[in-house]
Motif scaffolding. Structure first.
Motif, mmCIF file in Angstrom:
data_model
loop_
_atom_site.group_PDB
_atom_site.id
_atom_site.type_symbol
_atom_site.label_atom_id
_atom_site.label_comp_id
_atom_site.label_asym_id
_atom_site.label_seq_id
_atom_site.Cartn_x
_atom_site.Cartn_y
_atom_site.Cartn_z
ATOM 1 N N HIS A 15 0.832 -1.193 0.000
ATOM 2 C CA HIS A 15 0.000 0.000 0.000
ATOM 3 C C HIS A 15 0.876 1.256 0.000
ATOM 4 C CE1 HIS A 15 -3.171 -2.723 1.558
ATOM 5 N NE2 HIS A 15 -3.944 -1.918 0.857
ATOM 6 N N ASP B 120 -3.351 -6.813 -4.950
ATOM 7 C CA ASP B 120 -3.971 -5.754 -4.147
ATOM 8 C C ASP B 120 -5.446 -5.998 -3.835
ATOM 9 O OD1 ASP B 120 -5.000 -5.241 -6.690
ATOM 10 O OD2 ASP B 120 -4.623 -3.096 -6.613
ATOM 11 N N VAL C 216 -4.701 -8.332 -0.786
ATOM 12 C CA VAL C 216 -3.246 -8.364 -0.635
ATOM 13 C C VAL C 216 -2.871 -9.658 0.072
ATOM 14 C CG1 VAL C 216 -1.262 -7.272 0.478
ATOM 15 C CG2 VAL C 216 -3.068 -5.861 -0.547
#
Length: 148
Positions: A67, A97, A100
Motif C-alpha cells: 500500500h 492488491d 493483498v
C-alpha cells in the motif's frame, strides 16, 4: 514499444524480492508524478503529484504491505521521491492488491526506464514517451506475457 522487466524475467508465481515481473492481465490503478520535473500526464486514471513524504510499504509483516504510505513509516518501504528519474512518472499496477497476500510481491509499477535500460526489481519500465502514449490512449489495464 518495448518494456524493460525484472532482472529475473517473468514469473507465474511472483514472490517478494524475486526480481521477477508477474505474468497476467492487471488493472492500472493510479498515476503519480514529480510535478517539479514533469508535466501532468493525460490519462483517464486518477493522477496525484508525488511529495517527499510518499512511500510504498514492501514489508510482508506489516498491515500496510503493498500500500501507499506516508513517510516516515515504521515498516520497511520504498521511497517514491527519488534522486534518479525512474519514479518521476509511476503507474500503480493492480497486482496483489485485491486481496493483498503477504510475500506475493509489492510495489509493482510501470515507471521510467533507466538511461542504460537496466532491468527492474519486478516492475515494467518504459521510456517517458511510451509511458505517456499508453496513458493518453486511455489504457486501464496492462497484459504481461512471454514473447510469442
Amino acid at each position: 514499444m518495448s518494456a524493460v522487466i525484472g532482472k529475473n524475467g517473468l514469473a507465474q508465481q511472483k514472490q517478494e524480492g524475486d526480481h521477477a515481473t508477474p505474468i497476467g492481465i492487471f488493472p492500472l490503478r493510479k498515476v503519480y508524478y514529480r510535478v517539479d520535473r514533469l508535466l501532468k500526464p493525460k490519462t483517464i486514471l486518477p493522477v496525484e503529484p508525488l511529495s517527499p513524504r510518499d512511500g510504498w510499504c514492501d514489508d510482508p509483516a506489516s498491515s500496510d504491505y503493498n500500500h501507499f504510505v506516508r513517510l516516515p513509516h515504521p515498516a520497511r518501504h520504498e521511497q517514491l521521491w527519488r534522486e534518479d528519474h525512474v519514479y518521476d512518472l509511476i503507474v500503480v499496477i493492480g497486482y496483489n492488491d485485491n486481496p493483498v497476500v503477504p510475500r506475493r510481491g509489492s510495489a509493482i509499477f510501470m515507471h521510467l526506464q533507466r538511461p542504460d535500460c537496466s532491468p527492474t526489481e519486478g516492475c515494467l519500465a518504459l521510456t517517458e514517451s511510451d509511458l505517456r502514449a499508453v496513458l493518453a490512449a486511455g489504457a486501464d489495464a496492462v497484459q504481461v506475457h512471454a514473447p510469442a
